[in-house]
Structures are given as C-alpha cells and as structure tokens.
Design a protein around this motif. Structure first.
Motif, PDB file in Angstrom:
ATOM      1  N   LEU A   1      -2.650  24.811  -4.246  1.00  0.00           N
ATOM      2  CA  LEU A   1      -2.726  23.354  -4.298  1.00  0.00           C
ATOM      3  C   LEU A   1      -1.558  22.800  -5.098  1.00  0.00           C
ATOM      4  N   LEU A   2      -1.285  21.519  -4.851  1.00  0.00           N
ATOM      5  CA  LEU A   2      -0.277  20.777  -5.615  1.00  0.00           C
ATOM      6  C   LEU A   2      -1.011  19.721  -6.424  1.00  0.00           C
ATOM      7  N   TRP A   3      -0.782  19.724  -7.721  1.00  0.00           N
ATOM      8  CA  TRP A   3      -1.480  18.857  -8.671  1.00  0.00           C
ATOM      9  C   TRP A   3      -0.456  17.868  -9.233  1.00  0.00           C
ATOM     10  N   HIS A   4      -0.545  16.611  -8.782  1.00  0.00           N
ATOM     11  CA  HIS A   4       0.419  15.585  -9.174  1.00  0.00           C
ATOM     12  C   HIS A   4      -0.291  14.550 -10.034  1.00  0.00           C
ATOM     13  N   THR A   5       0.201  14.260 -11.223  1.00  0.00           N
ATOM     14  CA  THR A   5      -0.268  13.099 -11.973  1.00  0.00           C
ATOM     15  C   THR A   5       0.831  12.041 -11.949  1.00  0.00           C
ATOM     16  N   SER A   6       0.598  10.923 -12.607  1.00  0.00           N
ATOM     17  CA  SER A   6       1.585   9.851 -12.611  1.00  0.00           C
ATOM     18  C   SER A   6       2.856  10.217 -13.358  1.00  0.00           C
TER      19      SER A   6
ATOM     20  N   ASN B   1       0.821  -1.213   0.000  1.00  0.00           N
ATOM     21  CA  ASN B   1       0.000   0.000   0.000  1.00  0.00           C
ATOM     22  C   ASN B   1       0.856   1.264   0.000  1.00  0.00           C
ATOM     23  N   ILE B   2       1.585   1.463  -1.077  1.00  0.00           N
ATOM     24  CA  ILE B   2       2.460   2.626  -1.212  1.00  0.00           C
ATOM     25  C   ILE B   2       1.693   3.898  -0.850  1.00  0.00           C
ATOM     26  N   PRO B   3       2.225   4.746   0.028  1.00  0.00           N
ATOM     27  CA  PRO B   3       1.514   5.975   0.404  1.00  0.00           C
ATOM     28  C   PRO B   3       1.123   6.796  -0.824  1.00  0.00           C
ATOM     29  N   GLN B   4      -0.017   7.471  -0.712  1.00  0.00           N
ATOM     30  CA  GLN B   4      -0.545   8.216  -1.858  1.00  0.00           C
ATOM     31  C   GLN B   4       0.437   9.274  -2.354  1.00  0.00           C
ATOM     32  N   TRP B   5       1.147   9.945  -1.456  1.00  0.00           N
ATOM     33  CA  TRP B   5       2.064  10.995  -1.893  1.00  0.00           C
ATOM     34  C   TRP B   5       3.285  10.434  -2.607  1.00  0.00           C
ATOM     35  N   VAL B   6       3.615   9.168  -2.357  1.00  0.00           N
ATOM     36  CA  VAL B   6       4.773   8.544  -3.010  1.00  0.00           C
ATOM     37  C   VAL B   6       4.433   8.124  -4.440  1.00  0.00           C
ATOM     38  N   ARG B   7       3.214   7.675  -4.665  1.00  0.00           N
ATOM     39  CA  ARG B   7       2.860   7.032  -5.933  1.00  0.00           C
ATOM     40  C   ARG B   7       3.181   7.868  -7.171  1.00  0.00           C
ATOM     41  N   PRO B   8       2.662   9.086  -7.312  1.00  0.00           N
ATOM     42  CA  PRO B   8       2.968   9.836  -8.541  1.00  0.00           C
ATOM     43  C   PRO B   8       4.421  10.268  -8.627  1.00  0.00           C
ATOM     44  N   GLN B   9       5.061  10.498  -7.494  1.00  0.00           N
ATOM     45  CA  GLN B   9       6.473  10.886  -7.541  1.00  0.00           C
ATOM     46  C   GLN B   9       7.345   9.711  -7.978  1.00  0.00           C
ATOM     47  N   LEU B  10       7.013   8.517  -7.522  1.00  0.00           N
ATOM     48  CA  LEU B  10       7.769   7.334  -7.916  1.00  0.00           C
ATOM     49  C   LEU B  10       7.634   7.078  -9.410  1.00  0.00           C
ATOM     50  N   THR B  11       6.409   7.067  -9.922  1.00  0.00           N
ATOM     51  CA  THR B  11       6.227   6.766 -11.345  1.00  0.00           C
ATOM     52  C   THR B  11       6.830   7.862 -12.216  1.00  0.00           C
ATOM     53  N   SER B  12       6.721   9.105 -11.790  1.00  0.00           N
ATOM     54  CA  SER B  12       7.323  10.197 -12.548  1.00  0.00           C
ATOM     55  C   SER B  12       8.844  10.056 -12.580  1.00  0.00           C
TER      56      SER B  12
ATOM     57  N   PRO C   1      -5.250  13.203 -11.315  1.00  0.00           N
ATOM     58  CA  PRO C   1      -4.429  14.002 -10.407  1.00  0.00           C
ATOM     59  C   PRO C   1      -4.620  13.608  -8.944  1.00  0.00           C
ATOM     60  N   TRP C   2      -3.495  13.578  -8.203  1.00  0.00           N
ATOM     61  CA  TRP C   2      -3.530  13.598  -6.746  1.00  0.00           C
ATOM     62  C   TRP C   2      -3.436  15.073  -6.358  1.00  0.00           C
ATOM     63  N   ILE C   3      -4.361  15.548  -5.548  1.00  0.00           N
ATOM     64  CA  ILE C   3      -4.435  16.973  -5.232  1.00  0.00           C
ATOM     65  C   ILE C   3      -4.306  17.169  -3.728  1.00  0.00           C
ATOM     66  N   SER C   4      -3.332  17.972  -3.327  1.00  0.00           N
ATOM     67  CA  SER C   4      -3.172  18.328  -1.918  1.00  0.00           C
ATOM     68  C   SER C   4      -3.149  19.848  -1.804  1.00  0.00           C
ATOM     69  N   PHE C   5      -3.429  20.365  -0.614  1.00  0.00           N
ATOM     70  CA  PHE C   5      -3.672  21.787  -0.432  1.00  0.00           C
ATOM     71  C   PHE C   5      -2.800  22.355   0.691  1.00  0.00           C
ATOM     72  N   HIS C   6      -2.505  23.649   0.570  1.00  0.00           N
ATOM     73  CA  HIS C   6      -1.797  24.338   1.653  1.00  0.00           C
ATOM     74  C   HIS C   6      -2.085  25.840   1.592  1.00  0.00           C
ATOM     75  N   LYS C   7      -1.540  26.569   2.573  1.00  0.00           N
ATOM     76  CA  LYS C   7      -1.738  28.013   2.712  1.00  0.00           C
ATOM     77  C   LYS C   7      -3.205  28.356   2.957  1.00  0.00           C
TER      78      LYS C   7
ATOM     79  N   LYS D   1      -5.002  14.219   3.758  1.00  0.00           N
ATOM     80  CA  LYS D   1      -4.486  15.432   3.119  1.00  0.00           C
ATOM     81  C   LYS D   1      -4.666  15.453   1.608  1.00  0.00           C
ATOM     82  N   THR D   2      -5.102  14.345   1.020  1.00  0.00           N
ATOM     83  CA  THR D   2      -5.028  14.187  -0.429  1.00  0.00           C
ATOM     84  C   THR D   2      -6.344  13.732  -1.017  1.00  0.00           C
ATOM     85  N   PHE D   3      -6.686  14.314  -2.192  1.00  0.00           N
ATOM     86  CA  PHE D   3      -7.837  13.880  -2.972  1.00  0.00           C
ATOM     87  C   PHE D   3      -7.337  13.334  -4.307  1.00  0.00           C
ATOM     88  N   TYR D   4      -8.115  12.421  -4.879  1.00  0.00           N
ATOM     89  CA  TYR D   4      -7.765  11.857  -6.188  1.00  0.00           C
ATOM     90  C   TYR D   4      -8.991  11.877  -7.090  1.00  0.00           C
TER      91      TYR D   4
END
Length: 437
Positions: free
Chosen positions: A418-423, A317-328, A403-409, A394-397
């Motif tokens: 927001l941070l918009w991460h795809t694979s 169960n790779i953490p959601q924040w790792v998944r798009p960064q790993l594949t990218s 996109p994996w979408i996370s928010f700040h500020k 912290k994350t929506f998909y």
C-alpha cells in the motif's frame, strides 16, 4: 530565496491549473511578508469570473478549528468548563454523560452524519441544530462507541459546541466569531453561509468537478443551517491570517495557544488531532487542517518555528491523489526543499475484502485493516481504531488520522502493498505474512 519560493509555487500551481488539477487561490507568507497572493482559473465558470485571493469559498471542516478555539477561549474566561455536561447548556441533547470535552475531541461516540437527519425531515425544512436535536430525540440512534472510549469523526458535535457558545454568551455565533476572530484579524471575507442558497447576498463562488476533463457543476447543498463543524466561508487571504495569528502578532494568549496545540488522550491513547482541532505537521511546531465539501477543498498550514503559513481555497474538487502530493510539495518549497513530481499512484481498484490484513508501514509501524459491521476500519499498533472511507475507486481516507491509502500488487485475494500519503509525507507499506497454524 523568498522570490524563488514564490516563483516555484506559482509555476507549480499554474501547471496544475493548465491540467485541470487546481483552480482557486493561494496566499503564502514567511515571517511578516506575503510571498505570493494569487488566483488561478475561475471563481464562476459560467461568466468567467477570475478567482482572486480575497474571494470567499467553502472552508468545510476548517470551521472546527474556530469552534474549538471559541470553546477554549470561553473556558479560559471561566464561562464554562470542558468537563461540564453538554446537557447543562443543551438539556435537549439526548445522550447523557457527554462532556464539552467530548465534542472537541471527536469522542462523543459518533453522532450520525448530516445525511441521516436530512432523510428524517421534510424536503422543505432547513437542517439546523434545533432539527438535529429533534431528530436525535425522536429516533434515538445508537452511538458507535461509548463516549470517551474511541475516536469517531464527528462534525455535528462541533455544531452542538457552537450552540453552547451561543447559549453561554447570549449572542449569535456569527457575532462571536466576528468580535473575537474576524474583526481583530481583518478576516473581512469570512462568514457563516446563509441556510438557503437564494438568500445569498450577491454572486458567490460555485463548486465544480472535472469528469474525464469535462467540467460539471458540483455545488454545495441547499437548506444547510448548521454551523460550527462546517459552513463557514473564508478567502485564501483570511485563512492565511487565521494560520499566521498563532505565531505572529497573536490575538490569543500564549498559554491559550499552548492549550489549543496540546495533545489529546482518549482512553489512554493519543489522538492525532490536537485539542484545538489541528493535525501536527512536519515538526512539533507546525500544524494544519483542511476541509472538503462538494467541489470545494481548502487547506491551511502554519509553522511557528520556521514562521511561514500556507493557505489555499479551491472549487474544482481536486482529485484525491493530487491533494496530499500538492500540500506536501508546498511545504517542501517553503522549507527550502525541492518539490516532487505530482503523479497518479500506480494503484488498483480496491474492494474491501481485498485490503484487509496486517501491514508494516514505513515511518508509521504496524497497521491492521479489518471489517466491522461490513465497514472498513484501521488500527495502528495498540492505538485507537479509525473508520476508513472510500473516496474514489482506488483510494481510502481515514478522518482523524489523515492518510490517503491506495493499494497495489494483488496476490490471490489480497493486496500485498500500500501507499500511505498524508498531507505532508509519503510512506510505503508491505503486507505481513501470517503463519499458518
């Protein structure tokens, strides 16, 4: 250069394995050569069985790419038409005016997900297409949209499509897949899972997750007799062969591959999923898809222009924040680029009301997030709306958009960026200030 790529990928995955962020197997290759085929960690932690690249794991929604190809293959043989009514083959399907095309393009209107059916049947029953159809006829749940009008991610629609394959050919879906895909491609470890876990022949890979660095069982469910949208197991080696087959020694005609990778338009708006169930990758000749269920996460990416394929399976169960960064990163390495550090985004816990509003996202454009029936949705400018799902605190998909979408500020009651991460890419979005009238 090829050796450098394999060493870099091996180093990356070894480092992630040591941090409990990757446990599984990968196969990568370029042209007709495999650069790396290796397992990391354990397939079964209870007896320390090492993971290898020929061990099958749950491929999740990657099954949809095979089901779409199966339907398109039969259409090319004129054994069915994508414009045929689903009821022509499955009279017990309760929704009229639904075509086979709708099943492949997630435009049925949105069938209920599997939890809905499990809640309606006795605890001893196996959930298969027959019971799904029975529940639909008894309960007659309303669809989210009228067919053809919008995208709505719909795995059960692919189970219906697999049943159409069986009724058209008169053979089991496992036999059809073996004859047309598995045997020709030597996908020797690919199969439809047994409905009951106690029917499993021999030892199988189990799913896990890490909770605060403590390993916990996160295994697949029992009584799953549906297939087509999920429940097909693949080894990393087999997923590699599946991806590679679309550009190197293909078993499908070039014209059929062109149809599989063709754009889909729903109500005049382009879907981000091609007709064969693939997302487009970094360029117009690259495609990918991934699947996730319980502790399993699998991924396959193929680039016909640069002639490479990446395929991996994992069971922790790779953490959601790792998944798009790993594949990218894996794509970067195969393209000859330097991979980026995999770090957890500085995002904040997100509540639905605080994320709503309009944003401008780099390389994406205007994005609106809004609530409908107390559920969050996302709309690109003048495009379809997509349901977005919370995948951690912290994350929506957004299925179908990727996109994996996370928010700040946070400012006031709303997030400002927001941070918009795809694979395969990363973008930053800023909230658009609305004029006070």
């Amino acid at each position: 250069m090829a050796q450098n790529k394999s060493v870099t990928i091996d180093t990356l995955l070894s480092r992630l394995n040591q941090k409990n962020l990757f446990n599984g197997a990968i196969v990568v290759g370029q042209r007709d050569s495999i650069l790396l085929s290796k397992g990391y960690g354990y397939a079964n932690f209870s007896n320390a069985t090492p993971f290898t690249s020929d061990m099958p794991a749950d491929g999740g929604s990657i099954a949809e790419t095979l089901t779409a190809t199966a339907i398109l293959l039969l259409a090319g043989q004129q054994k069915l038409s994508l414009l045929d009514s689903v009821q022509q083959y499955i009279p017990e399907y309760p929704y009229a005016n639904t075509q086979i095309w709708n099943l492949l393009t997630h435009s049925t209107g949105g069938l209920p997900d599997y939890s809905y059916y499990f809640e309606k049947i006795p605890a001893s029953y196996v959930l298969n297409v027959k019971t799904i159809l029975s529940v639909l006829n008894e309960q007659k749940p309303a669809l989210q949209y009228k067919p053809y009008t919008n995208f709505s991610y719909d795995s059960p629609g692919f189970d219906i499509a697999a049943t159409i394959v069986e009724r058209v050919t008169g053979e089991s879906y496992q036999t059809f897949l073996s004859t047309n895909f598995f045997v020709p491609l030597k996908m020797n470890q690919s199969f439809i899972r047994p409905p009951l876990l106690n029917q499993w022949p021999g030892e199988r890979i189990k799913g896990y997750s890490y909770e605060n660095d403590a390993l916990e069982l996160a295994d697949i469910s029992d009584r799953e007799g549906f297939y087509g949208g999920s429940n097909i197991w693949f080894s990393a080696q087999d997923l590699y062969r599946w991806g590679k087959s679309f550009y190197h020694q293909p078993i499908l005609d070039e014209s059929l591959i062109n149809i599989i990778t063709s754009w889909v338009s729903i109500q005049g708006k382009l879907s981000q999923l091609r007709l064969g169930g693939w997302y487009q990758g970094r360029n117009e000749h690259a495609y990918y898809y991934w699947g996730s269920v319980a502790g399993f996460y699998s991924f396959v990416y193929w680039d016909a222009a640069q002639q490479f394929t990446i395929a991996f399976v994992s069971n922790t169960n790779i953490p959601q924040w790792v998944r798009p960064q790993l594949t990218s990163d894996l794509i970067d390495i195969m393209e000859g680029r330097k991979e980026q550090p995999i770090v957890e985004p500085q995002s904040e816990k997100a509540q639905m009301q605080s994320i709503t509003g309009k944003y401008t996202v780099d390389k994406v454009g205007p994005v609106e997030i809004f609530l409908k029936d107390n559920s969050p949705y996302l709309r690109l400018q003048n495009e379809m709306e997509y349901r977005i799902l919370p995948v951690d605190d912290k994350t929506f998909y957004a299925p179908g958009l990727d996109p994996w979408i996370s928010f700040h500020k946070m400012q006031g009651f709303h997030f400002q960026s927001l941070l918009w991460h795809t694979s395969h890419s990363q973008s930053v979005g800023k909230r658009v200030s609305e004029e006070v009238k």
